[in-house]
Scaffold this active site. Structure first.
Site, PDB file in Angstrom:
ATOM      1  CG  ASP A  36      -2.154   0.755   1.112  1.00 39.43           C
ATOM      2  OD1 ASP A  36      -2.363   1.361   0.042  1.00 39.43           O
ATOM      3  OD2 ASP A  36      -2.937   0.786   2.075  1.00 39.43           O
ATOM      4  CG  HIS A  53       0.078   2.101  -9.418  1.00 38.49           C
ATOM      5  ND1 HIS A  53      -0.184   1.765  -8.110  1.00 38.49           N
ATOM      6  CD2 HIS A  53      -1.017   2.769  -9.860  1.00 38.49           C
ATOM      7  CE1 HIS A  53      -1.391   2.219  -7.777  1.00 38.49           C
ATOM      8  NE2 HIS A  53      -1.912   2.830  -8.823  1.00 38.49           N
ATOM      9  CB  SER A  81      -8.116  -6.024  -4.010  1.00 33.71           C
ATOM     10  OG  SER A  81      -8.909  -4.877  -4.211  1.00 33.71           O
ATOM     11  CB  THR A  82     -12.268  -8.550  -6.212  1.00 34.25           C
ATOM     12  OG1 THR A  82     -12.340  -8.498  -4.783  1.00 34.25           O
ATOM     13  CG2 THR A  82     -11.775  -9.923  -6.624  1.00 34.25           C
ATOM     14  CD  GLU A  83     -14.208  -4.261  -3.131  1.00 33.10           C
ATOM     15  OE1 GLU A  83     -14.770  -3.170  -3.093  1.00 33.10           O
ATOM     16  OE2 GLU A  83     -14.802  -5.329  -3.406  1.00 33.10           O
ATOM     17  CD1 TRP A  85     -12.235  -5.856 -10.502  1.00 27.49           C
ATOM     18  CD2 TRP A  85     -11.325  -5.084 -12.392  1.00 27.49           C
ATOM     19  NE1 TRP A  85     -11.510  -6.880 -11.072  1.00 27.49           N
ATOM     20  CE2 TRP A  85     -10.945  -6.433 -12.231  1.00 27.49           C
ATOM     21  CE3 TRP A  85     -10.855  -4.383 -13.518  1.00 27.49           C
ATOM     22  CZ2 TRP A  85     -10.131  -7.101 -13.143  1.00 27.49           C
ATOM     23  CZ3 TRP A  85     -10.048  -5.056 -14.423  1.00 27.49           C
ATOM     24  CH2 TRP A  85      -9.692  -6.386 -14.243  1.00 27.49           C
ATOM     25  CG  LEU A 147      10.715 -16.236  -3.208  1.00 23.51           C
ATOM     26  CD1 LEU A 147      10.444 -16.300  -1.713  1.00 23.51           C
ATOM     27  CD2 LEU A 147      11.046 -14.802  -3.605  1.00 23.51           C
ATOM     28  NE  ARG A 208      -3.193  -1.864   4.218  1.00 19.49           N
ATOM     29  CZ  ARG A 208      -4.466  -1.922   3.879  1.00 19.49           C
ATOM     30  NH1 ARG A 208      -5.261  -2.797   4.453  1.00 19.49           N
ATOM     31  NH2 ARG A 208      -4.956  -1.119   2.954  1.00 19.49           N
ATOM     32  CB  ILE A 215      -7.000  -8.083   7.233  1.00 19.85           C
ATOM     33  CG1 ILE A 215      -6.128  -8.293   8.486  1.00 19.85           C
ATOM     34  CG2 ILE A 215      -6.946  -9.312   6.354  1.00 19.85           C
ATOM     35  CD1 ILE A 215      -4.627  -8.303   8.248  1.00 19.85           C
ATOM     36  CB  SER A 216      -7.994  -4.622   2.895  1.00 22.63           C
ATOM     37  OG  SER A 216      -7.878  -3.455   3.671  1.00 22.63           O
ATOM     38  CD  GLU A 227       3.658 -12.761  15.773  1.00 14.76           C
ATOM     39  OE1 GLU A 227       3.351 -11.561  15.972  1.00 14.76           O
ATOM     40  OE2 GLU A 227       3.635 -13.627  16.659  1.00 14.76           O
TER      41      GLU A 227
END
Ligand code: V07
Length: 266
Positions: A36, A53, A81-83, A85, A147, A208, A215-216, A227
């Site tokens: 974020d 970005h 995230s799906t949000e 959009w 990784l 975050r 947690i969104s 943790e």
């Protein structure tokens, strides 16, 4: 009089640097990050959001290499995230180009670093060129065993749980599974982290950036025992030192249980 047209905003140094990172200490095998603060980083510089970005993608590259060198097994990054959009179309279009840029500029290095790219989310809703970049990145790194760089892309945890419930219900409906047989493992197997080995599915440490402490809709089931580490650093400013500070905090918290998890002590 000093006129400052571009006031320097404070750049946050790691918040818990009072704890020393121990490279030989307990290392979280799976780290998940909510990346974020890209928009705010850009705004602070009078730049368009998309510049944030782009810089955020550079941070992805640096943190991937750093985590791999430390010996982290899985790095899950919440990229879209799906949000998301709901954002302006220009910004969404730019974001959908980032996996393509990432692929063009970084996949050879990922191969050299032995990193395996994975994507979890509702890929079918992404534009064709984005899907292709994602498929190519996964295909070209599939034999790597360092990784696992796992991007959560068009991901939402409640939607993931709905999908899992539907899949399991279909097994019950077709008599392949009895309702009484459903246990925690059944559910974990049907979540999007189900492709990971069982001992690596749940992140031990969730980070975050940018000061929000929520947690969104990220990995709701998987972070039951994680943790949580929140830092004010904006994602484009996050670096290896911040990562080590987060791990140091994790190591400090874990030491308090004398080598046992809280759960194991009960
Ligand atoms: C995105 C850069 C990081 C900051 C947060 C938002 C912007 C890397 C990817 C990516 C995803 C899949 C893949 C390869 C690369 C990415 C989006 C946004 C949508 F296979 N960074 N990044 N995807 N940002």
């Amino acid at each position: 009089m000093v006129l400052r047209f571009f006031p320097q905003k404070e750049k946050y140094t790691p918040d818990e640097s009072q704890f020393e990172f121990d490279p030989d200490g307990n290392l979280p095998k799976h780290i998940a990050i909510i990346m974020d603060g890209n928009g705010r980083w850009a705004k602070n510089r009078r730049l368009p959001r998309v510049a944030g970005h782009k810089e955020g993608m550079e941070t992805v590259k640096k943190i991937t290499k750093h985590a791999n060198r430390l010996g982290v097994k899985v790095l899950t990054l919440y990229a879209f995230s799906t949000e998301n959009w709901k954002r302006p179309a220009d910004e969404v279009n730019f974001l959908m180009q980032l996996p393509v840029d990432f692929f063009d500029t970084f996949v050879p290095e990922l191969i050299a670093e032995n990193v395996q790219v994975k994507v979890m989310g509702y890929e079918e809703y992404l534009p064709e060129h984005t899907q292709k970049a994602v498929e190519d990145a996964m295909e070209q790194t599939k034999d790597n065993d360092g990784l696992i760089l796992n991007f959560a892309l068009n991901y939402g945890s409640r939607a993931e749980i709905v999908s899992a419930v539907r899949e399991i219900s279909k097994l019950v409906e077709t008599d392949q599974l009895a309702a009484d047989q459903i246990d925690e493992k059944t559910i974990a197997d049907h979540l999007m982290t189900g492709f990971l080995p069982a001992d690596l599915r749940d992140p031990e440490l969730v980070i975050r950036t940018s000061g929000e402490e929520r947690i969104s809709n990220f990995l709701l089931w998987q972070l039951a025992y994680s943790e949580l580490y929140f830092t004010k650093a904006l994602w484009p400013d996050f670096d290896g030192e911040h990562l080590e500070a987060a791990i140091a905090a994790f190591q400090q918290r874990n030491r308090r249980f004398g080598g046992l998890n809280e759960e194991e002590k009960k």
